[in-house]
Design a protein around this motif. Structure first.
Motif, PDB file in Angstrom:
ATOM      1  N   TRP A  27      34.802 -21.397   7.156  1.00 23.92           N
ATOM      2  CA  TRP A  27      34.422 -21.724   5.727  1.00 23.92           C
ATOM      3  C   TRP A  27      33.480 -21.078   4.943  1.00 23.92           C
ATOM      4  CZ3 TRP A  27      35.388 -26.351   2.399  1.00 23.92           C
ATOM      5  CH2 TRP A  27      34.484 -26.567   1.473  1.00 23.92           C
ATOM      6  N   TYR A  69      28.102 -31.804   6.230  1.00 30.54           N
ATOM      7  CA  TYR A  69      29.019 -32.849   6.130  1.00 30.54           C
ATOM      8  C   TYR A  69      29.997 -32.490   6.629  1.00 30.54           C
ATOM      9  CZ  TYR A  69      31.859 -36.113   3.113  1.00 30.54           C
ATOM     10  OH  TYR A  69      32.808 -37.022   3.022  1.00 30.54           O
ATOM     11  N   LEU A  70      30.591 -30.901   6.874  1.00 33.47           N
ATOM     12  CA  LEU A  70      31.710 -30.497   7.473  1.00 33.47           C
ATOM     13  C   LEU A  70      31.615 -30.748   9.083  1.00 33.47           C
ATOM     14  CD1 LEU A  70      32.214 -27.206   5.708  1.00 33.47           C
ATOM     15  CD2 LEU A  70      33.576 -28.954   5.607  1.00 33.47           C
ATOM     16  N   LEU A  95      33.051 -34.861   8.965  1.00 32.90           N
ATOM     17  CA  LEU A  95      34.288 -34.389   9.145  1.00 32.90           C
ATOM     18  C   LEU A  95      34.678 -34.011  10.575  1.00 32.90           C
ATOM     19  CD1 LEU A  95      34.999 -32.934   5.543  1.00 32.90           C
ATOM     20  CD2 LEU A  95      35.872 -35.361   6.176  1.00 32.90           C
ATOM     21  N   TRP A 145      30.140 -36.382  -3.269  1.00 30.55           N
ATOM     22  CA  TRP A 145      29.396 -35.373  -3.972  1.00 30.55           C
ATOM     23  C   TRP A 145      29.092 -35.867  -5.444  1.00 30.55           C
ATOM     24  CZ3 TRP A 145      26.705 -33.117  -0.577  1.00 30.55           C
ATOM     25  CH2 TRP A 145      27.119 -32.715   0.632  1.00 30.55           C
ATOM     26  N   TRP A 159      34.052 -18.382   1.500  1.00 29.93           N
ATOM     27  CA  TRP A 159      33.439 -18.559   0.096  1.00 29.93           C
ATOM     28  C   TRP A 159      32.581 -17.330  -0.130  1.00 29.93           C
ATOM     29  CZ3 TRP A 159      36.983 -21.145  -2.186  1.00 29.93           C
ATOM     30  CH2 TRP A 159      37.558 -22.284  -1.670  1.00 29.93           C
ATOM     31  N   GLU A 186      35.086 -23.372  12.919  1.00 25.84           N
ATOM     32  CA  GLU A 186      35.302 -23.825  11.512  1.00 25.84           C
ATOM     33  C   GLU A 186      34.666 -23.751  10.347  1.00 25.84           C
ATOM     34  OE1 GLU A 186      39.297 -26.946  12.767  1.00 25.84           O
ATOM     35  OE2 GLU A 186      37.183 -27.335  13.082  1.00 25.84           O
ATOM     36  N   ARG A 200      23.556 -28.852   3.327  1.00 27.73           N
ATOM     37  CA  ARG A 200      24.184 -30.384   3.183  1.00 27.73           C
ATOM     38  C   ARG A 200      25.460 -30.202   3.301  1.00 27.73           C
ATOM     39  NH1 ARG A 200      24.012 -32.325  -3.022  1.00 27.73           N
ATOM     40  NH2 ARG A 200      24.611 -30.585  -3.912  1.00 27.73           N
ATOM     41  N   ILE A 201      26.135 -29.100   2.874  1.00 31.65           N
ATOM     42  CA  ILE A 201      27.473 -29.201   3.082  1.00 31.65           C
ATOM     43  C   ILE A 201      28.051 -28.724   4.269  1.00 31.65           C
ATOM     44  CG2 ILE A 201      29.685 -27.908   1.976  1.00 31.65           C
ATOM     45  CD1 ILE A 201      27.515 -29.216  -0.047  1.00 31.65           C
ATOM     46  N   LEU A 220      31.762 -28.267  -5.702  1.00 32.05           N
ATOM     47  CA  LEU A 220      31.960 -28.884  -4.423  1.00 32.05           C
ATOM     48  C   LEU A 220      33.626 -29.563  -4.701  1.00 32.05           C
ATOM     49  CD1 LEU A 220      28.586 -30.216  -3.613  1.00 32.05           C
ATOM     50  CD2 LEU A 220      29.684 -28.334  -2.618  1.00 32.05           C
ATOM     51  N   HIS A 276      34.059 -31.084  12.192  1.00 30.23           N
ATOM     52  CA  HIS A 276      34.675 -29.767  12.371  1.00 30.23           C
ATOM     53  C   HIS A 276      33.581 -28.881  13.562  1.00 30.23           C
ATOM     54  CE1 HIS A 276      37.750 -29.579   9.894  1.00 30.23           C
ATOM     55  NE2 HIS A 276      36.951 -30.244   8.688  1.00 30.23           N
ATOM     56  N   PRO A 295      26.548 -23.004  -3.501  1.00 30.98           N
ATOM     57  CA  PRO A 295      26.566 -24.716  -3.390  1.00 30.98           C
ATOM     58  C   PRO A 295      27.549 -24.957  -2.292  1.00 30.98           C
ATOM     59  CG  PRO A 295      26.599 -23.993  -5.714  1.00 30.98           C
ATOM     60  CD  PRO A 295      26.831 -22.727  -4.976  1.00 30.98           C
ATOM     61  N   LEU A 296      28.660 -24.068  -1.938  1.00 34.35           N
ATOM     62  CA  LEU A 296      29.543 -24.409  -1.101  1.00 34.35           C
ATOM     63  C   LEU A 296      29.014 -24.418   0.262  1.00 34.35           C
ATOM     64  CD1 LEU A 296      32.542 -22.649  -3.045  1.00 34.35           C
ATOM     65  CD2 LEU A 296      31.911 -24.801  -2.817  1.00 34.35           C
ATOM     66  N   TYR A 302      41.528 -26.140  -0.003  1.00 30.05           N
ATOM     67  CA  TYR A 302      40.897 -25.713   1.226  1.00 30.05           C
ATOM     68  C   TYR A 302      40.813 -26.573   2.301  1.00 30.05           C
ATOM     69  CZ  TYR A 302      38.707 -22.852   4.360  1.00 30.05           C
ATOM     70  OH  TYR A 302      37.964 -21.910   5.654  1.00 30.05           O
ATOM     71  N   CYS A 333      25.941 -26.465 -10.787  1.00 29.20           N
ATOM     72  CA  CYS A 333      25.935 -26.011  -9.270  1.00 29.20           C
ATOM     73  C   CYS A 333      25.866 -27.059  -8.361  1.00 29.20           C
ATOM     74  CB  CYS A 333      24.380 -25.584  -9.131  1.00 29.20           C
ATOM     75  SG  CYS A 333      24.164 -24.020 -10.071  1.00 29.20           S
ATOM     76  N   LEU A 345      16.150 -31.803  -4.248  1.00 31.41           N
ATOM     77  CA  LEU A 345      16.621 -30.514  -3.671  1.00 31.41           C
ATOM     78  C   LEU A 345      15.571 -29.423  -3.870  1.00 31.41           C
ATOM     79  CD1 LEU A 345      20.125 -30.059  -5.207  1.00 31.41           C
ATOM     80  CD2 LEU A 345      19.459 -30.606  -2.987  1.00 31.41           C
TER      81      LEU A 345
END
Lengths: 217, 217
Positions: free
Chosen positions: A131, A116-117, A121, B135, A135, A127, A112-113, B108, A123, A107-108, B116, B103, A52
């Protein structure tokens, strides 16, 4: 001169850029191109096994990962204005504000998150944006509540710049980029404006990094 | 005696329980019932404006939030074995390992995130579990790579317990509860086993907390 592995829009790298500039430490940027997942390459993993951004290489070759660990290390090993207060309670408060951003918001909403969404997934952009804003709103509401504490001043903690400020500024940049409503956080935005008036923070912002041009070219 | 606002399964509270026990600090638990979102109540916000568990109230009434900030504060203000090494580079490494968990994995997979995904985004339990395991695998792969560093020893950093160990143990408990495969992380699991042989860590685990009975009653 130490090297910072950075990416112009990385919130975590931006934190360290603020800290380096504020402490007056000269540094060389080494760009890690997150859009092509360069941070996951074997070459980069040899520098940072956590794969990272950021990573920091000190003059003696020491390699460090994680933005807050790097900032605390800079503070412990370099002269210049301290980014943590002298008293344990003050340090705890600054760390707590820093971690509120670094653990409970950022982090949310990391690239990368969001990927993934969207990809895994399935989305929609709408959406994913909802998200993101959810947050940010949770985190900035908490930050705003924290700033009601009389220990806050011109900046997040008193009238001197701290690690918490280095975390706050990149998060506000991200929130603005994603068009999150920010009217509900007047104390937070006042601190943000005061910070952005500092040349050290101004120079650390994404648009002023050498790799910003590469993204738009 | 200081008070820890805790919930038996809260990974972040579990970290602080490990630290308190390891340093031999007597403490009183105050349970915050996350299942009914007690942490979002006005009463709890008066204790912790961040509306998350844990919070720590010291003997003089000082209120602290964020597990890592609490642990560093305990280390700075209490005698007993230090949870951070004496040298800046060692401290940076321990903080970096701690932040990798705090973190890049835990936030996550927090209860509020899983809620959610399930309630707001309508995902199945299977999809939520896949998210969780994804994760965990990312984070523990990085931790395993970090433990190849010769500075690791009996525990995550050398042969003394550090803050990183306080972060690792709760994360492994969560991973085991969600049946994440852990065979790929032999170094990490060796450290985990060594830590769980310590009475301080054993006593901090969820099933040994007073509120564990309430969950199953």
């Amino acid at each position: 001169m130490p090297t910072l592995y950075t990416y112009f829009r990385s919130s975590a790298a931006f934190r360290v850029r603020c800290a380096l500039n504020h402490k007056g430490i000269a540094w060389t940027p080494e760009v890690v191109w997150l859009l092509t997942e360069e941070q996951r390459s074997d070459a980069y993993r040899a520098t940072n096994p956590q794969a990272l951004v950021p990573a920091f290489i000190d003059d003696d070759g020491s390699r460090l990962a994680q933005s807050l660990a790097i900032i605390e290390y800079l503070d412990e090993t370099r002269p210049g204005p301290s980014l943590l207060p002298a008293d344990p309670l003050g340090r705890a408060r600054v760390r707590s504000l820093s971690l509120l951003i670094a653990c409970d918001v950022h982090p949310l909403n990391n690239l990368r998150i969001l990927k993934y969404l969207k990809r895994t997934l399935g989305h929609s952009q709408e959406e994913v944006d909802a998200w993101y804003r959810h947050w940010v709103a949770e985190g900035l509401s908490a930050y705003e509540a924290e700033l009601a504490d009389p220990r806050s001043g011109r900046y997040s903690h008193g009238d001197a710049v701290t690690m918490a400020d280095c975390c706050l500024v990149p998060q506000i940049f991200n929130a603005q980029r994603l068009k999150c409503p920010l009217d509900a956080y007047p104390r937070t935005m006042r601190v943000f404006d005061a910070l952005m008036a500092l040349p050290a923070f101004d120079a650390a912002q994404p648009s002023k990094q050498p790799d910003a041009a590469r993204a738009t070219s």
